[in-house]
Write a protein that holds these residues in place. Structure first.
Motif, PDB file in Angstrom:
ATOM      1  N   GLY A 248       0.834  -1.186   0.000  1.00  0.00           N
ATOM      2  CA  GLY A 248       0.000   0.000   0.000  1.00  0.00           C
ATOM      3  C   GLY A 248       0.869   1.234   0.000  1.00  0.00           C
ATOM      4  O   GLY A 248       1.994   1.204   0.474  1.00  0.00           O
TER       5      GLY A 248
ATOM      6  N   SER B 337      -7.771  -5.892   0.079  1.00  0.00           N
ATOM      7  CA  SER B 337      -7.175  -4.615  -0.327  1.00  0.00           C
ATOM      8  C   SER B 337      -8.178  -3.486  -0.277  1.00  0.00           C
ATOM      9  O   SER B 337      -9.365  -3.678  -0.531  1.00  0.00           O
ATOM     10  CB  SER B 337      -6.669  -4.648  -1.771  1.00  0.00           C
ATOM     11  OG  SER B 337      -6.570  -5.927  -2.247  1.00  0.00           O
ATOM     12  N   LYS B 343      -2.848  -3.231   1.270  1.00  0.00           N
ATOM     13  CA  LYS B 343      -3.212  -4.645   1.380  1.00  0.00           C
ATOM     14  C   LYS B 343      -3.045  -5.115   2.815  1.00  0.00           C
ATOM     15  O   LYS B 343      -2.115  -4.724   3.499  1.00  0.00           O
ATOM     16  CB  LYS B 343      -2.300  -5.481   0.498  1.00  0.00           C
ATOM     17  CG  LYS B 343      -2.654  -5.417  -0.977  1.00  0.00           C
ATOM     18  CD  LYS B 343      -1.857  -6.478  -1.711  1.00  0.00           C
ATOM     19  CE  LYS B 343      -1.800  -6.237  -3.208  1.00  0.00           C
ATOM     20  NZ  LYS B 343      -3.061  -5.880  -3.833  1.00  0.00           N
TER      21      LYS B 343
END
Lengths: 443, 382
Positions: A248, B337, B343
């Motif tokens: 991320g 996600s 994630k």
């Protein structure tokens, strides 16, 4: 309630002991008709599982608690002639429950595929210990063993506690509750789409589900097992527990202060209701302790007092608690144990020694007044006579056909403001054979 | 596999019992829109007891809010309230766990909402029920445990009462709520009418104890007697418990003490042939067993007991458990996600339907992530 939510639903229940029968009990309390299928050689083994000297008409108190509000149909599954009425019962049934070891119900000829041929609309609920395949499939699906194999019994270890099993069958009950959820969801679909379903749960997965909170805090290695079965390399610094932020754009955040271990044991939730619950904010110290930036939380738990015990809730702010129990004077200078921060080792012991100085009632008065979640610790006799318990009307009397009565708990769900109760006790083995056979013959 | 396809759930709840119930409905196929206050949202977003956050929210929040949409609204703002009411008109299920009376302040209590949507199934979760002297007490798992008697069932006799370290009461309250909601939906299929489902943490805590509490209610009020050592269940006889071995721990469930003595080569145990002695002399037997088991490693004991089908298990840590082949084969760990790519790993719904595992890849929403889309879809924007 005349029309309970599941009225008209028939459940054929092959299960024994607790997990499956707990599902059956819940469905019964919600209004289904639950027929236990029992063998003529003593029926459900739970009838003879004693945990006390309480025996009512030859059956253990456990059996009575779990099987109230059900019928019993006694069938020797190995006898072809006796199986015929069972097949006809299955034709009319809506739900089947079974919790034999994997493969057993199929050998008996009542696996999902068999029953589905008899009744394509069937919702078939199955409980295993560890799933139906894999290396654990054949292991005994017993509650304590599941607690041991999932790590539940060792969750307190980081706080230096020895392994401790939960003194209730939480693995069985969790699986039973989940099976009820799956069966009910499948019945919702059936009412719309007309099709049945196979619903499967295992004690192992249900227990891991119960451990959700602990998993959320698990070191990163825990959920990232390598194929060889060993946990992955040492946790990555700053990684976010089970929820590893892998790619991320925002890395996991981790405040510098407040070591994780200080909250581990009690990590978890509050079910406080108000939207204004952010207590950490309310109790942020205005003076003193300005260096404490991270959440300053007292170890939740149960402490001995001068006369009994007190429970301090999760998330209780240590500073406010310290003020309420007299660790600080009016100028908020520390009077007792220097620098009492949860982050420091031994805080639990120091709280314990402070709580020993006064009675529970005295502590509750000052701590409650400070708005800190706390409570007395009741044993059953004091619980049962407490007005708070009485207001729940949790106890009902159930009666067997013979007239024998038993005090039992009721279903913990209310529908339309009404408690779901039933005065029907547990059945004797085969008590309902005649009635069910007559019904199948249409008489 | 979507058993609850096309059902719309509005989740007004916070923390654990409510959100977890809504997540289960989502796992079972329902669409869940979390209605959150614009300022900060669900308070558990910031509840970082472990100080671990992912993408701005606590890991506990992530664990309880997978696969939901987030709609931010300020219920004190008349415009927002109007939009929320129009959402409620189109919903199948509503879940809330505010203190008793809070929803009524906004005109969103069951009696009012039912007028707008008679098919709605409305679930209300409280700490101790909506009435009685406990109704305003904080509904917190540990406190409910303390009042319910649960801590007297854990640990050893010389310990203070020991609560469960996990929020088991919250989890079971959640399960009860899901069951009540689904049962009411089944009834709705028959009658066309919704209903009110009420659960509480205290009732769940009592239900959790229903076996032993029923015994207490019928045995003349005897109290549970925890073992001096290796306590695992106050009502079960020897050898039930967890024992230290030379290198770890071994769990033993119900079984014959004599047979155990034979298998383990512990002669003193064979002197207890009468099963009632396994209860009456529980602690003496367990002490003999405890000192015997310390002499060899867990693996050696298992090698003696498992071939004989004696109920036993190694006591694993959570890490060991998750790394074990038998657990890995279940694929209980899933990766989810967020829309921005963050994630996370978490566990999936443990229920399987028609052989399929339930689960998907959608993580918990960020606050208000779906407000605009929901406004458009439901025609809420003015």
């Amino acid at each position: 309630m005349a029309d309970k939510p599941l009225s008209g639903i028939t459940v054929v229940d092959f299960s024994q002991f607790l997990s499956g029968p707990y599902t059956g009990l819940r469905l019964a309390d919600l209004g289904a008709r639950v027929v236990k299928i029992e063998n003529p050689r003593g029926g459900d083994l739970c009838r003879r599982l004693y945990i006390s000297n309480v025996e009512i008409e030859g059956d253990s108190s456990l059996f009575h608690a779990i099987n109230r509000n059900k019928m019993s149909f006694c069938v020797d599954l190995k006898d072809e002639r006796e199986r015929l009425p069972l097949v006809r019962l299955l034709e009319k049934a809506d739900v089947v429950i079974q919790n034999f070891r994997p493969g057993v119900i199929e050998r008996l000829g009542f696996g999902y595929e068999d029953v589905r041929r008899i009744n394509p609309r069937i919702v078939y609920g199955s409980i295993s210990g560890y799933g139906t395949e894999g290396p654990l499939a054949e292991a005994p699906g017993q509650d304590l063993l599941v607690q041991s194999l999932t790590g539940l019994a060792r969750l307190g270890e980081e706080d230096g506690e020895a392994p401790m099993a939960y003194g209730l069958a939480v693995a069985d009950m969790s699986a039973g509750a989940l099976l009820a959820e799956g069966i009910l969801a499948a019945l919702v679909r059936r009412s719309i789409a007309g099709q049945g379903a196979l619903v499967e749960v295992s004690l192992l997965e249900s227990t891991l589900d119960l451990m959700q909170e602990a998993l959320a805090d698990a070191p990163v290695g825990a959920l990232a097992a390598k194929p060889d079965g060993l946990p992955a390399e040492a946790p990555v610094a700053g990684a976010a527990g089970a929820f590893r932020a892998e790619s991320g754009p925002l890395p996991a955040e981790r405040p510098d202060l407040a070591p994780a271990e200080m909250f581990r044991a009690e990590s978890g939730s509050e079910s406080a209701k108000a939207p204004d619950v952010a207590q950490a904010e309310i109790y942020r110290p205005e003076s003193g302790f300005e260096s404490v930036k991270a959440p300053d939380v007292a170890p939740a738990g149960i402490y001995r007092t001068g006369d009994s015990y007190i429970a301090i809730g999760r998330g209780a702010p240590l500073f406010a608690l310290g003020r309420a129990i007299g660790w600080f004077d009016a100028e908020e200078r520390v009077l007792a144990p220097a620098g009492s921060r949860a982050a420091q080792p031994g805080i639990r012991e120091r709280l314990q020694s402070k709580f020993g100085e006064r009675t529970t009632a005295e502590w509750l008065a000052s701590i409650e007044q400070a708005g800190i979640p706390c409570s007395e610790v009741l044993d059953w006799p004091n619980l049962l006579k407490h007005d708070g318990f009485r207001a729940l009307e949790m106890i009902q009397t159930v009666r067997r056909a013979s007239g024998a009565t038993l005090a039992a708990l009721r279903c913990p769900i209310r529908i339309d403001g009404k408690r779901l109760t039933s005065a029907t006790g547990s059945p004797g083995i085969g008590e309902h054979n005649t009635a069910i056979l007559r019904e199948l013959e249409g008489r | 596999m979507k058993l609850l396809e096309d059902l719309l759930v509005l989740d007004f709840s916070q923390f654990m019992a409510g959100p977890f119930a809504a997540m289960r409905l989502s796992d079972l196929g329902a669409r869940v829109i979390k209605v959150e206050r614009s300022e900060g949202g669900d308070a558990s977003r910031g509840l970082t007891l472990s100080n671990l956050k992912v993408d701005g929210d606590s890991t506990v929040f992530h664990a309880m809010n997978r696969n939901k949409e987030s709609y931010a609204a300020n219920l004190k703002d008349p415009d927002d309230l109007r939009k929320v009411i129009r959402l409620i008109e189109q919903a199948d299920v509503l879940i809330e766990n505010f203190r008793p009376g809070t929803m009524a302040k906004f005109g969103l209590d069951y009696a009012s909402v039912r007028e707008l949507n008679p098919r709605l199934v409305y679930a209300s979760i409280t700490g101790y029920g909506a009435e009685g002297p406990w109704k305003d007490k904080p509904g917190q798992d540990l406190l409910v445990q303390a009042l319910s008697g649960i801590p007297w069932l854990n640990g050893n006799a010389d310990q203070p009462p020991v609560p469960f370290g996990l929020s088991v009461v919250d989890m079971f309250t959640s399960a009860n709520t899901v069951q009540g909601i689904l049962a009411a939906l089944i009834r709705r299929g028959r009658t066309g009418e919704g209903g009110l489902v009420e659960t509480s943490l205290m009732e769940a805590a009592l239900d959790l104890q229903f076996e032993v509490l029923t015994t207490h209610l019928n045995d003349g009020g005897q109290l549970p007697q925890r073992s001096r050592i290796s306590g695992a269940h106050a009502y079960l006889g020897a050898p039930y418990g967890i024992y230290a071995t030379r290198d770890g721990y071994l769990a033993l469930a119900m079984g014959s003490v004599v047979r155990l003595g034979e298998l383990l080569g512990c002669e003193p145990l064979t002197r207890y042939p009468n099963p009632s002695s396994w209860f009456d002399e529980r602690d003496e037997i367990k002490e003999i067993l405890a000192s015997h088991l310390r002499s060899r490693p867990t693996g050696e004991w298992l090698a003696l007991l498992e071939p004989a089908d004696y109920w036993c298990a190694e006591v694993r840590t959570m890490e060991e458990a998750l790394g074990h082949e038998g657990v890995r084969e279940l694929d209980i760990v899933i990766e989810v996600s967020r829309r921005n790519g963050a994630k996370l790993r978490t566990t999936r719904c443990p229920i399987r339907v028609d052989g399929q595992r339930l689960g998907n890849e959608v993580a918990a929403p960020s606050l208000g992530e779906d407000t605009a889309a929901v406004d458009r879809e439901f025609g809420l924007a003015r």
